[in-house]
Design a protein around this motif. Structure first.
Motif, PDB file in Angstrom:
ATOM      1  N   TYR A 262       0.831  -1.197   0.000  1.00 53.72           N
ATOM      2  CA  TYR A 262       0.000   0.000   0.000  1.00 53.72           C
ATOM      3  C   TYR A 262       0.869   1.252   0.000  1.00 53.72           C
ATOM      4  CZ  TYR A 262       1.144  -0.006   5.013  1.00 53.72           C
ATOM      5  OH  TYR A 262       1.816  -0.003   6.208  1.00 53.72           O
ATOM      6  N   GLU A 263       0.281   2.354  -0.420  1.00 51.80           N
ATOM      7  CA  GLU A 263       0.971   3.640  -0.396  1.00 51.80           C
ATOM      8  C   GLU A 263       0.994   4.172   1.035  1.00 51.80           C
ATOM      9  OE1 GLU A 263       2.532   5.128  -2.792  1.00 51.80           O
ATOM     10  OE2 GLU A 263       1.911   3.817  -4.464  1.00 51.80           O
ATOM     11  N   ARG A 264       2.160   4.616   1.465  1.00 49.23           N
ATOM     12  CA  ARG A 264       2.269   5.175   2.803  1.00 49.23           C
ATOM     13  C   ARG A 264       1.554   6.517   2.899  1.00 49.23           C
ATOM     14  NH1 ARG A 264       7.682   2.902   2.532  1.00 49.23           N
ATOM     15  NH2 ARG A 264       8.339   4.734   1.372  1.00 49.23           N
ATOM     16  N   THR A 265       1.032   6.803   4.100  1.00 44.91           N
ATOM     17  CA  THR A 265       0.418   8.103   4.344  1.00 44.91           C
ATOM     18  C   THR A 265       1.510   9.143   4.611  1.00 44.91           C
ATOM     19  OG1 THR A 265       0.244   7.755   6.729  1.00 44.91           O
ATOM     20  CG2 THR A 265      -1.585   6.978   5.362  1.00 44.91           C
ATOM     21  N   TYR A 266       1.127  10.406   4.612  1.00 40.93           N
ATOM     22  CA  TYR A 266       2.079  11.473   4.922  1.00 40.93           C
ATOM     23  C   TYR A 266       2.648  11.284   6.323  1.00 40.93           C
ATOM     24  CZ  TYR A 266       3.982  16.129   5.785  1.00 40.93           C
ATOM     25  OH  TYR A 266       4.823  17.177   6.096  1.00 40.93           O
ATOM     26  N   GLU A 267       1.782  10.904   7.272  1.00 38.67           N
ATOM     27  CA  GLU A 267       2.225  10.718   8.650  1.00 38.67           C
ATOM     28  C   GLU A 267       3.244   9.579   8.747  1.00 38.67           C
ATOM     29  OE1 GLU A 267      -0.898  11.054   7.712  1.00 38.67           O
ATOM     30  OE2 GLU A 267      -1.336  13.046   8.581  1.00 38.67           O
ATOM     31  N   GLN A 268       3.034   8.493   8.007  1.00 36.28           N
ATOM     32  CA  GLN A 268       3.980   7.379   8.027  1.00 36.28           C
ATOM     33  C   GLN A 268       5.322   7.788   7.420  1.00 36.28           C
ATOM     34  OE1 GLN A 268       1.429   4.568   5.989  1.00 36.28           O
ATOM     35  NE2 GLN A 268       1.149   3.363   7.858  1.00 36.28           N
ATOM     36  N   ASN A 269       5.275   8.548   6.315  1.00 35.25           N
ATOM     37  CA  ASN A 269       6.529   9.050   5.736  1.00 35.25           C
ATOM     38  C   ASN A 269       7.233  10.005   6.688  1.00 35.25           C
ATOM     39  OD1 ASN A 269       6.646   7.727   3.236  1.00 35.25           O
ATOM     40  ND2 ASN A 269       5.182   9.144   2.322  1.00 35.25           N
ATOM     41  N   GLU A 270       6.459  10.783   7.430  1.00 34.28           N
ATOM     42  CA  GLU A 270       7.040  11.711   8.388  1.00 34.28           C
ATOM     43  C   GLU A 270       7.751  10.953   9.509  1.00 34.28           C
ATOM     44  OE1 GLU A 270       7.941  15.499   9.940  1.00 34.28           O
ATOM     45  OE2 GLU A 270       7.082  14.926   8.002  1.00 34.28           O
ATOM     46  N   GLU A 271       7.126   9.866   9.972  1.00 33.91           N
ATOM     47  CA  GLU A 271       7.727   9.071  11.037  1.00 33.91           C
ATOM     48  C   GLU A 271       9.015   8.403  10.568  1.00 33.91           C
ATOM     49  OE1 GLU A 271       6.472   5.488  14.130  1.00 33.91           O
ATOM     50  OE2 GLU A 271       4.971   6.434  12.863  1.00 33.91           O
ATOM     51  N   LEU A 272       9.064   8.036   9.283  1.00 27.38           N
ATOM     52  CA  LEU A 272      10.262   7.414   8.726  1.00 27.38           C
ATOM     53  C   LEU A 272      11.308   8.438   8.317  1.00 27.38           C
ATOM     54  CD1 LEU A 272       8.614   4.663   6.473  1.00 27.38           C
ATOM     55  CD2 LEU A 272       9.789   4.317   8.649  1.00 27.38           C
ATOM     56  N   GLY A 273      10.956   9.732   8.401  1.00 28.34           N
ATOM     57  CA  GLY A 273      11.892  10.786   8.031  1.00 28.34           C
ATOM     58  C   GLY A 273      12.064  10.963   6.546  1.00 28.34           C
ATOM     59  N   LEU A 274      11.054  10.557   5.756  1.00 25.43           N
ATOM     60  CA  LEU A 274      11.167  10.603   4.298  1.00 25.43           C
ATOM     61  C   LEU A 274      10.654  11.907   3.700  1.00 25.43           C
ATOM     62  CD1 LEU A 274      10.029   6.967   3.407  1.00 25.43           C
ATOM     63  CD2 LEU A 274      12.357   7.853   3.677  1.00 25.43           C
ATOM     64  N   ASN A 275       9.792  12.629   4.422  1.00 26.23           N
ATOM     65  CA  ASN A 275       9.214  13.847   3.845  1.00 26.23           C
ATOM     66  C   ASN A 275      10.264  14.916   3.597  1.00 26.23           C
ATOM     67  OD1 ASN A 275       6.609  12.813   3.778  1.00 26.23           O
ATOM     68  ND2 ASN A 275       6.118  13.521   5.836  1.00 26.23           N
ATOM     69  N   ASP A 276      11.261  14.981   4.459  1.00 27.48           N
ATOM     70  CA  ASP A 276      12.297  16.011   4.326  1.00 27.48           C
ATOM     71  C   ASP A 276      13.584  15.464   3.719  1.00 27.48           C
ATOM     72  OD1 ASP A 276      10.639  17.921   5.516  1.00 27.48           O
ATOM     73  OD2 ASP A 276      11.221  17.256   7.526  1.00 27.48           O
ATOM     74  N   MET A 277      13.539  14.214   3.274  1.00 29.72           N
ATOM     75  CA  MET A 277      14.738  13.612   2.698  1.00 29.72           C
ATOM     76  C   MET A 277      14.862  14.003   1.226  1.00 29.72           C
ATOM     77  SD  MET A 277      15.874   9.598   2.581  1.00 29.72           S
ATOM     78  CE  MET A 277      15.860   9.466   4.364  1.00 29.72           C
ATOM     79  N   LYS A 278      15.995  14.579   0.867  1.00 26.28           N
ATOM     80  CA  LYS A 278      16.243  15.009  -0.501  1.00 26.28           C
ATOM     81  C   LYS A 278      17.393  14.192  -1.078  1.00 26.28           C
ATOM     82  CE  LYS A 278      16.948  19.173  -3.280  1.00 26.28           C
ATOM     83  NZ  LYS A 278      17.210  20.627  -3.261  1.00 26.28           N
ATOM     84  N   THR A 279      17.117  13.451  -2.153  1.00 27.49           N
ATOM     85  CA  THR A 279      18.123  12.575  -2.745  1.00 27.49           C
ATOM     86  C   THR A 279      18.577  13.016  -4.132  1.00 27.49           C
ATOM     87  OG1 THR A 279      16.386  11.147  -3.654  1.00 27.49           O
ATOM     88  CG2 THR A 279      17.274  10.574  -1.470  1.00 27.49           C
TER      89      THR A 279
END
Length: 444
Positions: A423-440
Protein backbone atom coordinates in the motif's frame (compact mmCIF):
# COMPACT_ATOMS: atom_id res chain seq x y z
CA UNK A 1 16.38 3.70 64.47
CA UNK A 2 14.80 0.32 65.23
CA UNK A 3 12.71 -1.81 62.92
CA UNK A 4 9.58 -3.53 64.17
CA UNK A 5 9.90 -6.36 61.68
CA UNK A 6 12.72 -8.42 60.29
CA UNK A 7 13.80 -7.61 56.74
CA UNK A 8 13.60 -10.64 54.49
CA UNK A 9 16.80 -12.43 53.54
CA UNK A 10 16.94 -11.89 49.79
CA UNK A 11 15.62 -9.42 47.26
CA UNK A 12 13.35 -11.90 45.46
CA UNK A 13 11.48 -12.76 48.66
CA UNK A 14 11.44 -9.16 49.88
CA UNK A 15 9.38 -7.84 46.97
CA UNK A 16 5.81 -9.15 46.83
CA UNK A 17 3.59 -9.08 43.70
CA UNK A 18 1.06 -6.25 43.85
CA UNK A 19 -2.33 -7.88 44.39
CA UNK A 20 -5.51 -7.29 46.33
CA UNK A 21 -5.39 -10.94 47.44
CA UNK A 22 -1.87 -10.76 48.80
CA UNK A 23 -1.92 -10.52 52.58
CA UNK A 24 1.82 -11.01 53.10
CA UNK A 25 2.81 -7.53 51.98
CA UNK A 26 6.32 -7.48 53.44
CA UNK A 27 5.56 -4.32 55.43
CA UNK A 28 8.50 -2.88 57.36
CA UNK A 29 8.11 -0.18 60.03
CA UNK A 30 10.86 2.02 61.44
CA UNK A 31 10.83 4.86 63.96
CA UNK A 32 12.02 8.11 62.37
CA UNK A 33 12.31 11.77 63.29
CA UNK A 34 9.55 14.14 62.15
CA UNK A 35 11.09 17.15 60.36
CA UNK A 36 8.08 19.26 61.30
CA UNK A 37 7.90 18.89 65.11
CA UNK A 38 11.14 16.94 65.71
CA UNK A 39 9.25 14.21 67.58
CA UNK A 40 9.31 10.50 66.80
CA UNK A 41 7.07 9.33 63.98
CA UNK A 42 6.71 6.08 62.05
CA UNK A 43 7.82 5.31 58.49
CA UNK A 44 6.33 2.26 56.81
CA UNK A 45 8.05 0.61 53.84
CA UNK A 46 6.17 -1.60 51.40
CA UNK A 47 8.22 -3.66 48.95
CA UNK A 48 6.08 -4.31 45.87
CA UNK A 49 6.66 -5.86 42.45
CA UNK A 50 5.22 -3.72 39.66
CA UNK A 51 6.13 -5.41 36.37
CA UNK A 52 7.23 -2.27 34.54
CA UNK A 53 9.42 -1.16 37.44
CA UNK A 54 10.41 -4.73 38.31
CA UNK A 55 10.34 -3.66 41.99
CA UNK A 56 9.39 -0.47 43.82
CA UNK A 57 9.56 0.70 47.41
CA UNK A 58 6.57 2.66 48.73
CA UNK A 59 7.34 4.60 51.92
CA UNK A 60 4.75 6.33 54.09
CA UNK A 61 5.55 8.57 57.08
CA UNK A 62 3.10 9.58 59.81
CA UNK A 63 3.70 11.61 62.94
CA UNK A 64 1.11 11.06 65.74
CA UNK A 65 2.15 14.32 67.45
CA UNK A 66 1.66 16.96 64.72
CA UNK A 67 -0.16 14.66 62.22
CA UNK A 68 2.46 15.40 59.53
CA UNK A 69 2.38 12.74 56.81
CA UNK A 70 3.88 12.09 53.37
CA UNK A 71 4.54 9.23 50.99
CA UNK A 72 7.08 8.42 48.31
CA UNK A 73 7.65 5.86 45.56
CA UNK A 74 11.20 4.79 44.70
CA UNK A 75 12.23 2.44 41.92
CA UNK A 76 14.26 -0.57 43.01
CA UNK A 77 14.46 -1.95 39.49
CA UNK A 78 16.90 -1.39 36.66
CA UNK A 79 17.01 1.67 34.44
CA UNK A 80 15.57 1.02 30.99
CA UNK A 81 17.67 0.94 27.82
CA UNK A 82 16.18 4.20 26.50
CA UNK A 83 14.40 7.24 27.84
CA UNK A 84 10.70 7.69 27.11
CA UNK A 85 8.40 10.61 26.34
CA UNK A 86 4.72 9.85 27.00
CA UNK A 87 2.18 12.26 25.53
CA UNK A 88 -1.39 11.91 26.81
CA UNK A 89 -4.33 13.97 25.52
CA UNK A 90 -6.67 14.55 28.45
CA UNK A 91 -10.08 15.06 26.83
CA UNK A 92 -12.54 14.74 29.72
CA UNK A 93 -12.74 14.25 33.46
CA UNK A 94 -12.62 10.47 33.20
CA UNK A 95 -9.09 10.80 31.78
CA UNK A 96 -8.08 12.46 35.03
CA UNK A 97 -8.47 9.05 36.70
CA UNK A 98 -5.66 7.52 34.64
CA UNK A 99 -3.01 6.14 36.95
CA UNK A 100 0.50 7.53 36.54
CA UNK A 101 3.75 5.95 37.67
CA UNK A 102 6.15 8.89 37.84
CA UNK A 103 9.82 8.17 38.48
CA UNK A 104 11.75 10.81 40.38
CA UNK A 105 13.81 11.47 37.24
CA UNK A 106 10.73 12.41 35.18
CA UNK A 107 9.72 15.88 34.04
CA UNK A 108 5.99 16.59 33.63
CA UNK A 109 4.80 19.42 31.39
CA UNK A 110 1.44 20.86 30.32
CA UNK A 111 2.25 22.72 27.06
CA UNK A 112 -1.06 24.64 26.97
CA UNK A 113 -0.13 26.40 30.23
CA UNK A 114 3.65 26.40 29.64
CA UNK A 115 3.78 24.63 33.00
CA UNK A 116 6.58 22.26 34.00
CA UNK A 117 7.18 20.08 37.04
CA UNK A 118 10.94 19.44 37.05
CA UNK A 119 12.30 16.17 38.44
CA UNK A 120 13.88 17.83 41.48
CA UNK A 121 10.61 19.40 42.68
CA UNK A 122 8.66 16.21 43.40
CA UNK A 123 9.74 12.69 44.32
CA UNK A 124 8.56 9.54 42.58
CA UNK A 125 4.84 8.90 42.97
CA UNK A 126 2.12 6.42 42.09
CA UNK A 127 -0.86 8.69 41.52
CA UNK A 128 -3.43 9.82 38.94
CA UNK A 129 -3.43 12.75 36.53
CA UNK A 130 -5.83 14.52 38.88
CA UNK A 131 -3.51 13.77 41.78
CA UNK A 132 -0.57 15.30 39.92
CA UNK A 133 -2.59 18.48 39.28
CA UNK A 134 -3.74 18.63 42.91
CA UNK A 135 -0.21 18.18 44.18
CA UNK A 136 1.01 20.99 41.91
CA UNK A 137 -1.81 23.25 43.16
CA UNK A 138 -0.99 22.49 46.78
CA UNK A 139 2.68 23.23 46.15
CA UNK A 140 1.90 26.61 44.59
CA UNK A 141 -0.49 27.53 47.39
CA UNK A 142 2.02 26.73 50.09
CA UNK A 143 3.97 30.01 49.88
CA UNK A 144 1.07 32.23 48.80
CA UNK A 145 0.54 33.92 52.23
CA UNK A 146 4.18 35.03 52.24
CA UNK A 147 4.02 36.23 48.64
CA UNK A 148 0.86 38.19 49.39
CA UNK A 149 2.66 40.31 51.98
CA UNK A 150 6.08 40.57 50.34
CA UNK A 151 5.36 40.37 46.60
CA UNK A 152 1.69 41.20 45.88
CA UNK A 153 2.20 41.27 42.10
CA UNK A 154 3.71 37.77 42.10
CA UNK A 155 0.90 36.62 44.40
CA UNK A 156 -1.75 37.78 41.91
CA UNK A 157 -0.06 36.09 38.96
CA UNK A 158 0.23 32.78 40.79
CA UNK A 159 -3.40 33.02 41.92
CA UNK A 160 -4.43 33.32 38.27
CA UNK A 161 -2.27 30.32 37.37
CA UNK A 162 -3.67 28.24 40.23
CA UNK A 163 -7.17 29.03 38.94
CA UNK A 164 -6.16 27.66 35.53
CA UNK A 165 -4.91 24.43 37.09
CA UNK A 166 -8.13 24.14 39.10
CA UNK A 167 -10.10 24.52 35.87
CA UNK A 168 -8.20 21.62 34.31
CA UNK A 169 -8.80 19.53 37.42
CA UNK A 170 -12.53 20.19 37.79
CA UNK A 171 -13.86 20.67 34.22
CA UNK A 172 -13.80 18.86 30.86
CA UNK A 173 -11.31 21.31 29.36
CA UNK A 174 -8.83 19.48 27.13
CA UNK A 175 -5.10 19.63 27.73
CA UNK A 176 -1.93 17.64 27.10
CA UNK A 177 0.15 15.89 29.75
CA UNK A 178 3.74 15.10 28.72
CA UNK A 179 5.96 12.84 30.84
CA UNK A 180 9.65 12.89 29.86
CA UNK A 181 11.63 10.29 31.79
CA UNK A 182 15.29 9.57 30.90
CA UNK A 183 15.19 6.39 33.03
CA UNK A 184 12.27 4.96 31.00
CA UNK A 185 10.53 3.93 34.22
CA UNK A 186 7.46 6.18 34.09
CA UNK A 187 4.10 5.06 32.81
CA UNK A 188 0.60 6.37 32.12
CA UNK A 189 -2.33 3.95 32.27
CA UNK A 190 -4.00 2.84 29.06
CA UNK A 191 -7.68 2.21 29.98
CA UNK A 192 -8.25 0.54 26.59
CA UNK A 193 -5.45 -2.03 26.97
CA UNK A 194 -4.67 -4.29 25.22
CA UNK A 195 -6.03 -2.06 22.43
CA UNK A 196 -4.12 0.96 21.24
CA UNK A 197 -4.88 4.16 23.13
CA UNK A 198 -5.84 6.89 20.61
CA UNK A 199 -5.14 9.60 23.17
CA UNK A 200 -1.62 8.48 24.07
CA UNK A 201 1.67 8.14 22.24
CA UNK A 202 5.16 6.97 23.20
CA UNK A 203 8.51 8.01 21.80
CA UNK A 204 11.86 6.60 22.88
CA UNK A 205 15.25 8.28 22.76
CA UNK A 206 18.88 7.67 23.58
CA UNK A 207 19.94 9.47 26.74
CA UNK A 208 22.49 12.27 26.57
CA UNK A 209 25.73 12.07 28.52
CA UNK A 210 24.35 14.62 31.02
CA UNK A 211 21.25 12.48 31.59
CA UNK A 212 23.45 9.43 32.16
CA UNK A 213 25.41 11.44 34.71
CA UNK A 214 22.21 12.39 36.53
CA UNK A 215 21.10 8.76 36.64
CA UNK A 216 24.51 7.63 37.83
CA UNK A 217 25.29 5.74 34.62
CA UNK A 218 28.29 7.85 33.61
CA UNK A 219 31.23 9.28 35.49
CA UNK A 220 31.03 12.94 36.49
CA UNK A 221 34.11 13.75 34.43
CA UNK A 222 32.69 12.26 31.23
CA UNK A 223 32.56 15.07 28.68
CA UNK A 224 31.58 13.69 25.28
CA UNK A 225 29.66 10.81 23.84
CA UNK A 226 31.95 7.88 22.97
CA UNK A 227 32.65 7.64 19.27
CA UNK A 228 31.01 4.75 17.48
CA UNK A 229 33.28 2.89 15.05
CA UNK A 230 32.34 2.93 11.41
CA UNK A 231 31.51 -0.50 9.99
CA UNK A 232 31.85 -1.27 6.29
CA UNK A 233 28.76 -3.25 5.29
CA UNK A 234 28.67 -5.48 2.19
CA UNK A 235 27.53 -3.92 -1.04
CA UNK A 236 26.14 -5.44 -4.22
CA UNK A 237 29.12 -4.16 -6.17
CA UNK A 238 31.74 -5.96 -4.07
CA UNK A 239 33.85 -5.03 -1.08
CA UNK A 240 34.18 -6.96 2.18
CA UNK A 241 32.02 -10.09 2.24
CA UNK A 242 30.45 -10.42 5.69
CA UNK A 243 27.68 -12.86 4.79
CA UNK A 244 29.42 -15.84 6.36
CA UNK A 245 31.20 -14.03 9.15
CA UNK A 246 30.34 -12.70 12.57
CA UNK A 247 31.82 -9.24 13.00
CA UNK A 248 32.53 -7.89 16.50
CA UNK A 249 33.07 -4.24 17.37
CA UNK A 250 33.37 -2.21 20.55
CA UNK A 251 30.33 -0.30 21.85
CA UNK A 252 29.12 1.03 25.20
CA UNK A 253 26.32 -0.46 27.29
CA UNK A 254 23.10 1.58 27.23
CA UNK A 255 22.42 0.67 30.89
CA UNK A 256 25.76 1.05 32.68
CA UNK A 257 27.76 2.99 30.05
CA UNK A 258 30.65 0.48 30.30
CA UNK A 259 32.57 -0.78 27.23
CA UNK A 260 31.34 -4.04 25.76
CA UNK A 261 31.22 -5.93 22.47
CA UNK A 262 28.45 -6.13 19.87
CA UNK A 263 28.36 -9.08 17.48
CA UNK A 264 26.91 -8.52 14.01
CA UNK A 265 26.03 -10.90 11.19
CA UNK A 266 24.45 -10.40 7.78
CA UNK A 267 21.79 -13.04 7.08
CA UNK A 268 19.99 -13.72 3.81
CA UNK A 269 16.35 -14.72 4.39
CA UNK A 270 15.15 -17.00 1.55
CA UNK A 271 12.59 -15.41 -0.76
CA UNK A 272 12.97 -12.09 1.08
CA UNK A 273 16.07 -9.94 1.58
CA UNK A 274 19.23 -9.46 3.59
CA UNK A 275 19.02 -8.41 7.24
CA UNK A 276 21.64 -7.44 9.80
CA UNK A 277 21.38 -9.13 13.21
CA UNK A 278 23.22 -7.46 16.12
CA UNK A 279 23.51 -8.92 19.62
CA UNK A 280 25.10 -7.35 22.72
CA UNK A 281 25.84 -8.90 26.11
CA UNK A 282 27.30 -6.64 28.82
CA UNK A 283 29.71 -8.44 31.14
CA UNK A 284 29.47 -5.63 33.69
CA UNK A 285 25.70 -5.38 34.38
CA UNK A 286 24.39 -8.44 32.51
CA UNK A 287 22.26 -6.40 30.10
CA UNK A 288 21.40 -8.34 26.95
CA UNK A 289 19.90 -6.91 23.79
CA UNK A 290 19.46 -7.87 20.16
CA UNK A 291 18.41 -5.91 17.13
CA UNK A 292 17.48 -6.67 13.56
CA UNK A 293 18.08 -4.08 10.86
CA UNK A 294 17.25 -4.20 7.19
CA UNK A 295 20.24 -4.64 4.92
CA UNK A 296 18.51 -2.64 2.18
CA UNK A 297 17.14 0.88 1.87
CA UNK A 298 13.60 2.23 2.16
CA UNK A 299 10.97 0.38 0.17
CA UNK A 300 8.68 2.43 -2.10
CA UNK A 301 5.53 1.05 -0.41
CA UNK A 302 4.36 -0.28 2.91
CA UNK A 303 3.28 -3.90 3.35
CA UNK A 304 0.63 -5.61 5.47
CA UNK A 305 1.14 -9.36 6.04
CA UNK A 306 -1.76 -11.48 7.30
CA UNK A 307 -1.33 -15.01 8.67
CA UNK A 308 -4.20 -17.30 9.62
CA UNK A 309 -2.88 -19.51 12.43
CA UNK A 310 -4.90 -22.73 12.35
CA UNK A 311 -2.33 -25.40 13.22
CA UNK A 312 0.49 -25.76 15.80
CA UNK A 313 3.01 -25.93 12.96
CA UNK A 314 2.12 -22.33 12.09
CA UNK A 315 3.77 -21.31 15.36
CA UNK A 316 7.13 -22.54 14.02
CA UNK A 317 7.13 -20.14 11.04
CA UNK A 318 10.08 -17.76 10.95
CA UNK A 319 9.15 -14.13 11.57
CA UNK A 320 11.17 -10.98 10.95
CA UNK A 321 9.66 -7.97 12.69
CA UNK A 322 11.30 -4.63 12.00
CA UNK A 323 11.30 -1.66 14.39
CA UNK A 324 8.69 0.12 12.24
CA UNK A 325 6.26 -2.82 12.19
CA UNK A 326 3.06 -2.89 14.26
CA UNK A 327 1.48 -6.15 15.41
CA UNK A 328 -2.25 -6.86 15.46
CA UNK A 329 -4.36 -9.83 16.56
CA UNK A 330 -8.00 -8.95 15.72
CA UNK A 331 -9.47 -11.81 17.76
CA UNK A 332 -7.86 -10.35 20.89
CA UNK A 333 -8.60 -6.75 19.86
CA UNK A 334 -4.88 -6.07 20.29
CA UNK A 335 -2.69 -3.60 18.41
CA UNK A 336 0.87 -2.65 19.35
CA UNK A 337 3.00 0.10 17.87
CA UNK A 338 6.32 -0.53 16.17
CA UNK A 339 8.37 0.48 19.22
CA UNK A 340 6.50 -1.80 21.62
CA UNK A 341 8.79 -4.69 20.64
CA UNK A 342 12.18 -4.04 19.07
CA UNK A 343 13.17 -5.47 15.72
CA UNK A 344 13.89 -9.19 15.92
CA UNK A 345 14.16 -12.43 13.97
CA UNK A 346 12.15 -15.13 15.74
CA UNK A 347 9.16 -17.46 15.22
CA UNK A 348 5.43 -16.84 15.50
CA UNK A 349 5.51 -18.51 18.92
CA UNK A 350 8.51 -16.41 19.95
CA UNK A 351 6.77 -13.21 18.86
CA UNK A 352 3.68 -14.12 20.89
CA UNK A 353 5.86 -14.89 23.92
CA UNK A 354 7.45 -11.45 23.54
CA UNK A 355 3.99 -9.86 23.42
CA UNK A 356 3.04 -11.72 26.59
CA UNK A 357 6.25 -10.64 28.33
CA UNK A 358 5.64 -7.05 27.23
CA UNK A 359 2.13 -7.09 28.69
CA UNK A 360 3.30 -8.57 31.99
CA UNK A 361 6.67 -6.89 32.54
CA UNK A 362 6.21 -3.50 30.85
CA UNK A 363 2.75 -2.66 32.14
CA UNK A 364 2.49 -1.70 35.81
CA UNK A 365 -1.31 -1.88 35.80
CA UNK A 366 -1.79 -5.54 34.88
CA UNK A 367 -1.90 -6.55 38.56
CA UNK A 368 -4.45 -5.47 41.12
CA UNK A 369 -8.22 -5.35 41.16
CA UNK A 370 -9.20 -2.47 38.84
CA UNK A 371 -11.30 -2.95 35.71
CA UNK A 372 -8.29 -2.28 33.48
CA UNK A 373 -6.19 -4.83 35.35
CA UNK A 374 -8.94 -7.44 34.99
CA UNK A 375 -9.13 -6.82 31.23
CA UNK A 376 -5.37 -7.18 30.85
CA UNK A 377 -5.27 -10.35 32.93
CA UNK A 378 -7.99 -11.92 30.76
CA UNK A 379 -6.11 -10.79 27.65
CA UNK A 380 -2.89 -12.46 28.82
CA UNK A 381 -4.89 -15.64 29.51
CA UNK A 382 -6.37 -15.59 25.99
CA UNK A 383 -2.95 -14.85 24.51
CA UNK A 384 -1.62 -17.91 26.33
CA UNK A 385 -4.18 -20.04 24.47
CA UNK A 386 -2.94 -18.59 21.18
CA UNK A 387 0.64 -19.47 22.13
CA UNK A 388 -0.44 -23.08 22.70
CA UNK A 389 -2.41 -23.01 19.41
CA UNK A 390 -5.57 -24.22 21.18
CA UNK A 391 -7.60 -21.56 19.37
CA UNK A 392 -7.26 -20.21 15.80
CA UNK A 393 -6.28 -16.57 15.41
CA UNK A 394 -5.00 -14.03 12.90
CA UNK A 395 -1.58 -12.39 13.09
CA UNK A 396 -1.15 -9.14 11.14
CA UNK A 397 2.20 -7.41 10.62
CA UNK A 398 1.81 -3.88 9.24
CA UNK A 399 5.16 -2.40 8.25
CA UNK A 400 5.23 1.00 6.49
CA UNK A 401 8.81 0.26 5.37
CA UNK A 402 8.02 -3.27 4.12
CA UNK A 403 10.95 -4.78 6.02
CA UNK A 404 9.00 -7.47 7.88
CA UNK A 405 8.47 -11.09 6.88
CA UNK A 406 6.55 -14.27 7.75
CA UNK A 407 7.80 -17.59 6.37
CA UNK A 408 5.85 -19.26 3.56
CA UNK A 409 5.71 -22.97 4.41
CA UNK A 410 4.65 -23.84 0.84
CA UNK A 411 7.33 -21.80 -0.94
CA UNK A 412 7.68 -21.32 -3.86
CA UNK A 413 3.97 -22.13 -4.15
CA UNK A 414 1.37 -19.73 -2.66
CA UNK A 415 0.57 -20.23 1.03
CA UNK A 416 -3.21 -20.58 1.61
CA UNK A 417 -2.91 -19.14 5.13
CA UNK A 418 -0.60 -16.27 4.25
CA UNK A 419 -1.37 -13.10 2.30
CA UNK A 420 0.27 -9.73 1.84
CA UNK A 421 -0.91 -6.35 0.62
CA UNK A 422 1.33 -3.52 -0.55
CA UNK A 423 0.00 0.00 0.00
CA UNK A 424 0.97 3.64 -0.40
CA UNK A 425 2.27 5.17 2.80
CA UNK A 426 0.42 8.10 4.34
CA UNK A 427 2.08 11.47 4.92
CA UNK A 428 2.22 10.72 8.65
CA UNK A 429 3.98 7.38 8.03
CA UNK A 430 6.53 9.05 5.74
CA UNK A 431 7.04 11.71 8.39
CA UNK A 432 7.73 9.07 11.04
CA UNK A 433 10.26 7.41 8.73
CA UNK A 434 11.89 10.79 8.03
CA UNK A 435 11.17 10.60 4.30
CA UNK A 436 9.21 13.85 3.84
CA UNK A 437 12.30 16.01 4.33
CA UNK A 438 14.74 13.61 2.70
CA UNK A 439 16.24 15.01 -0.50
CA UNK A 440 18.12 12.58 -2.75
CA UNK A 441 18.33 14.59 -5.98
CA UNK A 442 19.60 18.03 -7.03
CA UNK A 443 21.21 18.85 -3.71
CA UNK A 444 24.56 20.45 -3.06
Amino acid sequence: MASDTTVKDDKSSMFEPISADNEDTGLTEVQSLCVNCEEQGTTKFLFIKIPFYKEIVISSFHCPNCLESNNEVQSAGSIQEKGVIITCKVKNRSDLNRQVVRADSATITIPELQFEIPPASQKGTLSTIEGILQRAIDGLKQEQPIRKSLHPDVFEKIEVFIAKLETLRTTDEEFTLVVDDPSGNSFVENPFAPKEDPAMSFSYYKRSIDQNKTLGLAADDAETEPEKPEIDLPTAGGGLDLKNEVVSFETTCSSCDKPNTTNMKVVKIPHFKEVIIMATNCDNCGKRSNEVKSGTGFEPKGRKITLKVTDPKDLTRDVLKSETCSVEIPELEMVTGGNAISGKFTTVEGLLEDLKTMMIETNPFISGDSVTNDKLSKFVERLGKCIKATVPFTLILDDPNSNSFIQNLYSPEPDPNLSQLDYERTYEQNEELGLNDMKTENYS
